[in-house]
Design an enzyme around this catalytic site. Structure first.
Site, PDB file in Angstrom:
ATOM      1  CG  HIS A 157      -2.027  -1.022   1.099  1.00  0.00           C
ATOM      2  ND1 HIS A 157      -3.315  -0.702   0.738  1.00  0.00           N
ATOM      3  CD2 HIS A 157      -2.014  -2.364   1.240  1.00  0.00           C
ATOM      4  CE1 HIS A 157      -4.043  -1.794   0.689  1.00  0.00           C
ATOM      5  NE2 HIS A 157      -3.287  -2.823   0.992  1.00  0.00           N
ATOM      6  CG  ASP A 365      -0.134   9.231   0.778  1.00  0.00           C
ATOM      7  OD1 ASP A 365      -0.196   8.063   1.164  1.00  0.00           O
ATOM      8  OD2 ASP A 365      -0.841  10.151   1.245  1.00  0.00           O
TER       9      ASP A 365
HETATM   10  P1  ADQ Z   1      -3.160   6.016   4.896  1.00  0.00           P
HETATM   11  O1  ADQ Z   1      -1.747   6.451   5.051  1.00  0.00           O
HETATM   12  O2  ADQ Z   1      -3.925   5.817   6.141  1.00  0.00           O
HETATM   13  O3  ADQ Z   1      -3.251   4.708   4.003  1.00  0.00           O
HETATM   14  P2  ADQ Z   1      -5.083   7.443   3.029  1.00  0.00           P
HETATM   15  O4  ADQ Z   1      -5.053   6.707   1.773  1.00  0.00           O
HETATM   16  O5  ADQ Z   1      -5.182   8.919   2.855  1.00  0.00           O
HETATM   17  O6  ADQ Z   1      -3.832   7.190   3.972  1.00  0.00           O
HETATM   18  O7  ADQ Z   1      -6.341   6.981   3.843  1.00  0.00           O
HETATM   19  C1  ADQ Z   1      -6.772   7.618   5.014  1.00  0.00           C
HETATM   20  C2  ADQ Z   1      -8.202   7.181   5.333  1.00  0.00           C
HETATM   21  O8  ADQ Z   1      -8.472   7.512   6.672  1.00  0.00           O
HETATM   22  C3  ADQ Z   1      -9.232   7.844   4.455  1.00  0.00           C
HETATM   23  O9  ADQ Z   1     -10.226   6.930   4.125  1.00  0.00           O
HETATM   24  C4  ADQ Z   1      -9.753   8.955   5.372  1.00  0.00           C
HETATM   25  O10 ADQ Z   1     -11.099   9.287   5.139  1.00  0.00           O
HETATM   26  C5  ADQ Z   1      -9.614   8.348   6.725  1.00  0.00           C
HETATM   27  N1  ADQ Z   1      -9.400   9.427   7.718  1.00  0.00           N
HETATM   28  C6  ADQ Z   1      -8.377  10.260   7.790  1.00  0.00           C
HETATM   29  N2  ADQ Z   1      -8.562  11.150   8.801  1.00  0.00           N
HETATM   30  C7  ADQ Z   1      -9.725  10.844   9.374  1.00  0.00           C
HETATM   31  C8  ADQ Z   1     -10.482  11.374  10.481  1.00  0.00           C
HETATM   32  N3  ADQ Z   1     -10.088  12.444  11.185  1.00  0.00           N
HETATM   33  N4  ADQ Z   1     -11.637  10.791  10.800  1.00  0.00           N
HETATM   34  C9  ADQ Z   1     -12.061   9.724  10.083  1.00  0.00           C
HETATM   35  N5  ADQ Z   1     -11.425   9.204   9.049  1.00  0.00           N
HETATM   36  C10 ADQ Z   1     -10.263   9.735   8.687  1.00  0.00           C
HETATM   37  C11 ADQ Z   1      -2.305   3.794   3.397  1.00  0.00           C
HETATM   38  C12 ADQ Z   1      -1.282   4.453   2.440  1.00  0.00           C
HETATM   39  C13 ADQ Z   1      -2.002   5.273   1.378  1.00  0.00           C
HETATM   40  C14 ADQ Z   1      -2.980   4.391   0.619  1.00  0.00           C
HETATM   41  C15 ADQ Z   1      -3.866   3.624   1.591  1.00  0.00           C
HETATM   42  C16 ADQ Z   1      -4.697   2.575   0.865  1.00  0.00           C
HETATM   43  O11 ADQ Z   1      -0.376   5.274   3.180  1.00  0.00           O
HETATM   44  O12 ADQ Z   1      -1.069   5.835   0.458  1.00  0.00           O
HETATM   45  O13 ADQ Z   1      -3.804   5.205  -0.204  1.00  0.00           O
HETATM   46  O14 ADQ Z   1      -3.107   2.933   2.567  1.00  0.00           O
HETATM   47  O15 ADQ Z   1      -3.910   1.758   0.065  1.00  0.00           O
END
Ligand code: ADQ
Length: 467
Positions: A157, A365
């Site tokens: 990921h 990311d």
């Molecule tokens: P993450 O690093 O966690 O994921 P991301 O893909 O942006 O990053 O996902 C974050 C998730 O958490 C989103 O669904 C978002 O809505 C949720 N979220 C963030 N802040 C929140 C809050 N305050 N309250 C509720 N929900 C919140 C890892 C990798 C990424 C990759 C994903 C999936 O680092 O690059 O996209 O896995 O493969």
């Protein structure tokens, strides 16, 4: 295929009420497993004084969650240690933050072995195993050692970094060699796949047998790019929910005559929060005429608090947000709201929907799902503008966002100005293209593409020895 067995560090079966736990991986897997009567295996989130391998099973929403407890030392060495103090920073180009500690390495191997020993008895003859993320890279190797010959796929990921970074890992050869015990390894983008191929060509004296098939360490491995998406249909449904509407109304009322700029991220140094705050500060300094027309809301729930680098960045962000408000606030107005809270996904949908600008500027990311959620939550008649880091995996698919260098406060400030003054026809045109790809390349498409490739006949069954 009989069943799909998904393995990841944490197991978060969908509760179905919009209150799923934060984290992109959890969101994506919950959506992906909905359609399979699958098993989701991983750590329970609990620690016990002595590892027993006892399995806890629970069926929620058609998904059987099978979890195992770990010891405190496992957590220190494997999760907080090798995964989050060694691999995470290094794979996000922060070699300066990476800790190289042999105890972490040992803990990582031990936990992967423990996972394999607990999982192996559950595996049926025709099951297909899909392992997720950097915590579990050597899992297939451990399963093979126990005689598991099923198809096993791995999806990373996070980014696969440039060859020169990977070689910083003291045992990088063993780690990469263990990846050849999978049948298929998937990356978020073609760029990460290429970086992996480059490593194999340079360090393992390997070769590309044909596109998507590598030879190395005397074995064959299928590789491919499978960009992850969101559950776009579910997100659109959530956007219309009463909670989302209430939140949107609340935010709209809080920003009358002002444009809302929103950022939503886990509090992580890879997300570029410090640089983003500086970009917003620069925007305020450079645009006195627009200052009172904006409110920036940054939602950043704390994560990985046991790791020092996360405590440090939290302190710096507190200082910076305080400085910006102290400098630019007035008696009746403040430019910045910084919140360390989790929100329900339907509430987040409402917040995105009220925003004129989505500011998504990670330094690195793997993909970034917030960018896609922001797009999915927009009003087609009057959509907001997405500002996206060129170093997010998502930038490849989202060329109609305003792409920025997240390290440059000037670049970020310029994009903010452009987004604020952008006329509606341009906003609609850009949004439409983005929305089409978010809908088309959603989490179902991602899962189907990966599982189809993993179960396809061309993928060699392991162990596949090449002579
Ligand atoms: P993450 O690093 O966690 O994921 P991301 O893909 O942006 O990053 O996902 C974050 C998730 O958490 C989103 O669904 C978002 O809505 C949720 N979220 C963030 N802040 C929140 C809050 N305050 N309250 C509720 N929900 C919140 C890892 C990798 C990424 C990759 C994903 C999936 O680092 O690059 O996209 O896995 O493969």
């Amino acid at each position: 295929m009989n069943r799909l067995i998904v393995v990841s560090n944490r197991v978060n079966p969908p509760s179905g009420d919009g209150e799923e736990t934060v984290g992109g991986l959890a969101m994506a897997l919950a959506a992906a497993l909905k359609e399979y009567s699958g098993v989701w295996f991983g750590w329970s989130g609990r620690t016990v004084p002595k590892f027993t391998g006892e399995l806890h099973t629970e069926t929620v929403g058609g998904v059987t969650a099978a979890t195992v407890d770990l010891e405190e030392v496992d957590l220190d060495e494997y999760y907080n240690g090798y995964a989050n103090k060694t691999l995470w920073p290094l794979f996000h180009y922060r070699a300066d933050l990476a800790a190289f500690d042999r105890a972490f390495d040992k803990g990582y191997t031990r936990v992967n072995r423990r996972f394999a020993e607990t999982l192996a008895p559950l595996v049926g003859r025709d099951d297909v195993i899909w392992v997720h993320d950097y915590h579990l890279i050597p899992l297939a190797k451990e399963l093979r050692a126990l005689g598991v010959t099923n198809r096993i796929g791995f999806f990373l990921h996070i980014p696969w970094p440039a060859h020169q970074l990977v070689v910083n890992l003291p045992r990088h050869r063993q780690l990469v060699e263990s990846m050849f015990d999978y049948d298929l390894v998937g990356f978020q983008t073609a760029e990460y796949q290429q970086a992996f191929e480059e490593y194999v060509l340079n360090e393992a004296d390997g070769q590309v047998v044909r596109p998507g098939c590598l030879k190395g360490y005397g074995r064959l491995l299928e590789v491919g790019a499978y960009p992850i998406g969101i559950d776009a249909a579910d997100f659109a449904r959530m956007t219309r929910s009463s909670r989302a509407r209430r939140m949107r109304d609340l935010m709209t009322a809080a920003t009358v005559f002002r444009h809302l700029i929103v950022g939503v991220d886990r509090l992580d140094y890879s997300k570029g929060l410090e640089e983003r705050f500086l970009g917003f500060e620069h925007f305020l300094a450079q645009n006195p005429d627009l200052r009172r027309e904006v409110l920036m809301l940054q939602i950043a729930p704390v994560s990985r608090e046991a790791v020092e680098a996360y405590q440090e960045i939290r302190g710096r962000l507190d200082t910076l947000s305080g400085r910006i408000n102290a400098e630019y606030s007035d008696v009746d107005w403040a430019p910045f709201r910084y919140v360390n809270k989790n929100y329900r996904r339907d509430e987040l949908a409402g917040i995105y929907g009220a925003a004129r600008v989505g500011l998504v500027t990670p330094l690195r990311d793997g993909m970034n799902l917030v960018a896609k959620e922001f797009v999915a939550a927009q009003n087609p008649e009057d959509p907001g503008v997405l500002i996206l880091s060129r170093f997010a995996g998502a930038a490849r698919q989202m060329q109609d966002a305003l792409l920025v260098n997240p390290n440059s406060p000037e670049d970020v400030a310029d994009a903010l100005k452009r987004a604020i003054v952008m006329e509606r026809p341009e906003r609609i045109r850009r949004w439409r293209t983005l929305f089409d790809s978010v809908q088309r390349e959603d989490v179902t498409a991602w899962r189907d593409a990966f599982v189809a490739a993993l179960t396809a006949r061309t993928v060699p069954l392991k162990p596949a020895l090449v002579v």
